[in-house]
Structures are given as C-alpha cells and as structure tokens.
Design an enzyme around this catalytic site. Structure first.
Site, short mmCIF file in Angstrom:
data_model
loop_
_atom_site.label_atom_id
_atom_site.label_comp_id
_atom_site.label_asym_id
_atom_site.label_seq_id
_atom_site.Cartn_x
_atom_site.Cartn_y
_atom_site.Cartn_z
N HIS A 89 37.32 30.02 37.16
CA HIS A 89 35.81 29.32 37.16
C HIS A 89 35.89 28.34 36.23
CE1 HIS A 89 34.15 33.07 39.44
NE2 HIS A 89 35.42 33.54 38.79
N GLU B 203 35.91 44.29 41.90
CA GLU B 203 36.05 44.12 40.17
C GLU B 203 35.21 45.13 39.87
OE1 GLU B 203 34.01 40.52 38.67
OE2 GLU B 203 35.00 40.52 37.08
N HIS C 282 42.60 31.79 40.11
CA HIS C 282 41.25 32.23 39.97
C HIS C 282 40.94 31.84 38.36
CE1 HIS C 282 38.76 36.16 40.15
NE2 HIS C 282 38.27 35.29 39.50
N ASP D 257 40.71 33.68 35.18
CA ASP D 257 39.00 33.84 35.51
C ASP D 257 38.40 32.88 34.47
OD1 ASP D 257 37.21 34.97 36.96
OD2 ASP D 257 37.00 36.85 35.78
N ASP D 258 37.93 33.37 33.21
CA ASP D 258 37.08 32.63 32.29
C ASP D 258 37.69 32.41 30.94
OD1 ASP D 258 34.53 32.44 34.20
OD2 ASP D 258 35.05 34.53 34.26
N HIS E 85 35.31 37.01 45.71
CA HIS E 85 35.46 38.36 44.78
C HIS E 85 35.04 39.60 45.39
CE1 HIS E 85 35.50 34.96 41.73
NE2 HIS E 85 35.43 35.80 40.58
N1 HPA Z 1 33.19 37.90 38.54
C1 HPA Z 1 32.16 37.66 39.14
N2 HPA Z 1 31.66 36.11 39.04
C2 HPA Z 1 32.21 35.56 38.12
C3 HPA Z 1 33.28 35.91 37.36
C4 HPA Z 1 33.88 37.22 37.65
O1 HPA Z 1 34.78 37.74 36.94
N3 HPA Z 1 33.54 35.16 36.59
C5 HPA Z 1 32.64 34.10 36.57
N4 HPA Z 1 31.94 34.27 37.82
ZN ZN Z 2 35.98 35.34 38.90
#
Ligand code: HPA
Ligand code: ZN
Length: 337
Positions: free
Chosen positions: A20, A201, A18, A279-280, A198
C-alpha cells in the site's frame, strides 16, 4: 551466515505484489508534509510517530494509517511518496512492483484524482527512464466504505484506465465480506481489470471462498487463514491461486504472536503459490528484504525455499508471459549456495 544470506538475497531480482503506497509513508515525511500544509498531528518528532507503531489488530493500525495519509495533498506530495518507495525498489533489486493506491483516502481532503495521478506518473516515468523500474498500479478500494462509493471511484478511474492493471479491496476486513462488492468486481471485470482482494488476514477462510467464487479474483492478498479449511488449501494449490503474504505485517497486527509461529513455509510445502511482500513497510518495521531476512532468522528458511518464493512472485505477477518466462529462466539457473 546471516550476512551472506543478505548479500545473496540482495543480488536476486525480485517482485513486490502487496504494497500500500500510503503504508510506505515514512515518519519524517509525514511530519514535514503536515508542517508544509499546516495540518495538526498529535506527534512532534519522528520518535513520537514511531512510538505510535504499536498495534493490537488491523483496525488499530488503520486508524494511524489514515491519519498519516491525510497529510498528502498536492502533486509534489504524491510524487515524493512514490519516488521514496521506488528508490527502495532500486536499492533492493525489486525489479517489478504492483502498488496499491487508494484514492478514496484523499477524497475527503478534496484531492483531485488527476492531481494524485500526475504525481505518481511523474515518479514512475522517471524511475522507468533512470533505472528501468517496472511498475503496475492497483486501484485499491476501501471495504469499510459503501459499494456505491467504490463504484464511483472506479468510474473516476476510467479517465486513467490504461494506468491501472487491477483493482483490489483493502481496509477493515471483519464485517465487510467480499460479498458486499459483487457488483464492483463485475464492473471492473467488464472494464478489463485484473482482480485481487484482501481476504483471510483477520477474516475467516469463508471470506477467501467468497473472493474466489463471488468476486472471481486472480490473486488473494494475505490469505493466511486458508489453513483453517483443508479443502480450501487443496483448491488454492491445484488452481495455483497466489497468496501475497506479508510476514512482518502479520506479526505487527497480531495475526501471529511471533515470527516463529508464521505458517508461510507450511503453505509453501503444501504447494501453494505463496509470495513475500511488505504491505505497509514504514509502519511494520521493514521493506521487502527485511521480510525475507525475518523468515530466514525465525523459521530457518533456506535458499532453495527463498528462490521458490521469489519465483512465485514472478509467476503471480501481472507481467506479460514473455517477461515472466525470462525472469523464471534466470532464476532457475540462480546459484543457491
Ligand atoms: N489489510 C487491510 N487493509 C490494509 C492493510 C492490511 O494489511 N494495510 C493497508 N490497508
Ligand atoms: Zn495489505
């Protein structure tokens, strides 16, 4: 203690499922690309950019994330973005990674699909040749845009079909439930893509049910809100539907107030196929290993739990069964002291 854990962790082969790619854009590269293309950003220095990494929810993060990604314009930019992350994989022993790329983000700046793919492929091929890096690409579609737009992007990806393993669904979750994308997922399934999305969250457990029952996903990204529905938890455990959990992201986006409140170990105890991911990482304060270290420091996660999470990462991946089995065997013999 912490140093020994870090050293032990570093040696273990890991996956990341996971991630991006735009979320791995480091502040210094964001600024240098803005400069290269004559794009005005409201930040002059790396510290200015990093000072903006204060988020109150997913949307406040996405606003900065899309602004950052707007500096990516030519093939070399995409090459460097990918290579920067793959070098982290090499250094952290992330032997297999499944990376979300989001072509709809670049489309308003007239970036061709082929330009983006050429940069990514060059980096991926070099990393494969130079240190045997294994990479799968996930075509991640943006849920704040229309299903029509996503379907057009899926069609544009047909020319590069063999370079993708799966499709995904990202961006603003609340108000954009999985049911909005039923036709998209049916079209992707027909084309032979694996499916992730996703869900859970910021969105409720109901969105996870929709992703399973309407989109027929193989894996859920995040999914931490499943704990609000005990029947869902039992179903996820029984069906071994993996959750790609991102601890530092969850704390930075205020899904949990503190790392010590994170429910990841509860999910693991309840028999779910939970995995750890970043994630990021450029925006959330750390790459994959930093996520494991934060869990160890704040939740007292031990080595046996760590190994289980790493094994889950291989089980949850889209690697061929023979490759998975070889890693799982290696990990089952890994010392946990
Ligand atoms: N959630 C949804 N979209 C996203 C995320 C996330 O954590 N990170 C980058 N795009
Ligand atoms: Zn994500």
């Amino acid at each position: 203690m912490a140093d020994q854990y870090a050293e032990w962790l570093a040696a273990i082969p890991k996956t990341e499922l996971h991630l991006h790619l735009d979320g791995s854009l480091q502040a210094h590269r964001m600024l240098s690309l803005a400069d290269k293309h004559g794009i005005r950003l409201p930040y002059a220095t790396v510290s200015d950019v990093e000072a903006a990494y204060q988020f109150k929810d997913l949307q406040s993060f996405l606003d900065l994330y899309y602004l950052g990604a707007s500096v990516l314009r030519d093939e070399d930019d995409f090459y460097h973005l990918m290579m920067d992350y793959l070098l982290v994989c090499r250094d952290e022993n992330i032997v297999h990674t499944e990376i979300m790329i989001e072509p709809q983000t670049y489309a308003p700046n007239s970036v061709e699909f082929a330009t983006m793919m050429a940069g990514f492929s060059r980096a991926i091929n070099e990393a494969a040749e130079n240190w045997g890096q294994s990479v799968g690409l996930i075509l991640s579609l943006l849920r704040h845009l229309s299903e029509e737009d996503a379907l057009e992007t899926l069609q544009a990806a047909d020319a590069f079909r063999d370079q993708f393993i799966a499709i995904g669904l990202a961006s603003s979750e609340l108000g954009n439930p999985p049911e909005k994308f039923v036709r998209l997922y049916a079209a992707a399934r027909e084309r032979g893509y694996r499916l992730v999305a996703h869900a859970g969250e910021e969105g409720p457990a109901e969105y996870i049910w929709q992703a399973l029952n309407l989109l027929h996903v193989d894996r859920i990204d995040h999914g931490v809100r499943c704990l609000e529905d005990p029947k869902l938890v039992v179903h996820l455990a029984k069906a071994r539907i993996p959750l790609t959990v991102c601890p530092l992201s969850n704390v930075r986006l205020c899904v949990f107030d503190n790392m010590s409140d994170h429910t990841l170990l509860q999910l693991l105890e309840q028999g779910l196929c939970v995995t750890v991911n970043s994630d990021d990482p450029a925006y959330f304060g750390g790459y994959l290993s930093a996520n494991y270290l934060a869990l160890q420091a704040s939740l007292g996660m031990d080595r046996a739990q760590t190994l289980k999470l790493i094994k889950n990462g291989f089980e949850a991946s889209f690697l061929a069964d023979s490759v998975k089995d070889a890693y799982l065997k290696q990990l089952s013999e890994w010392p946990n002291s």
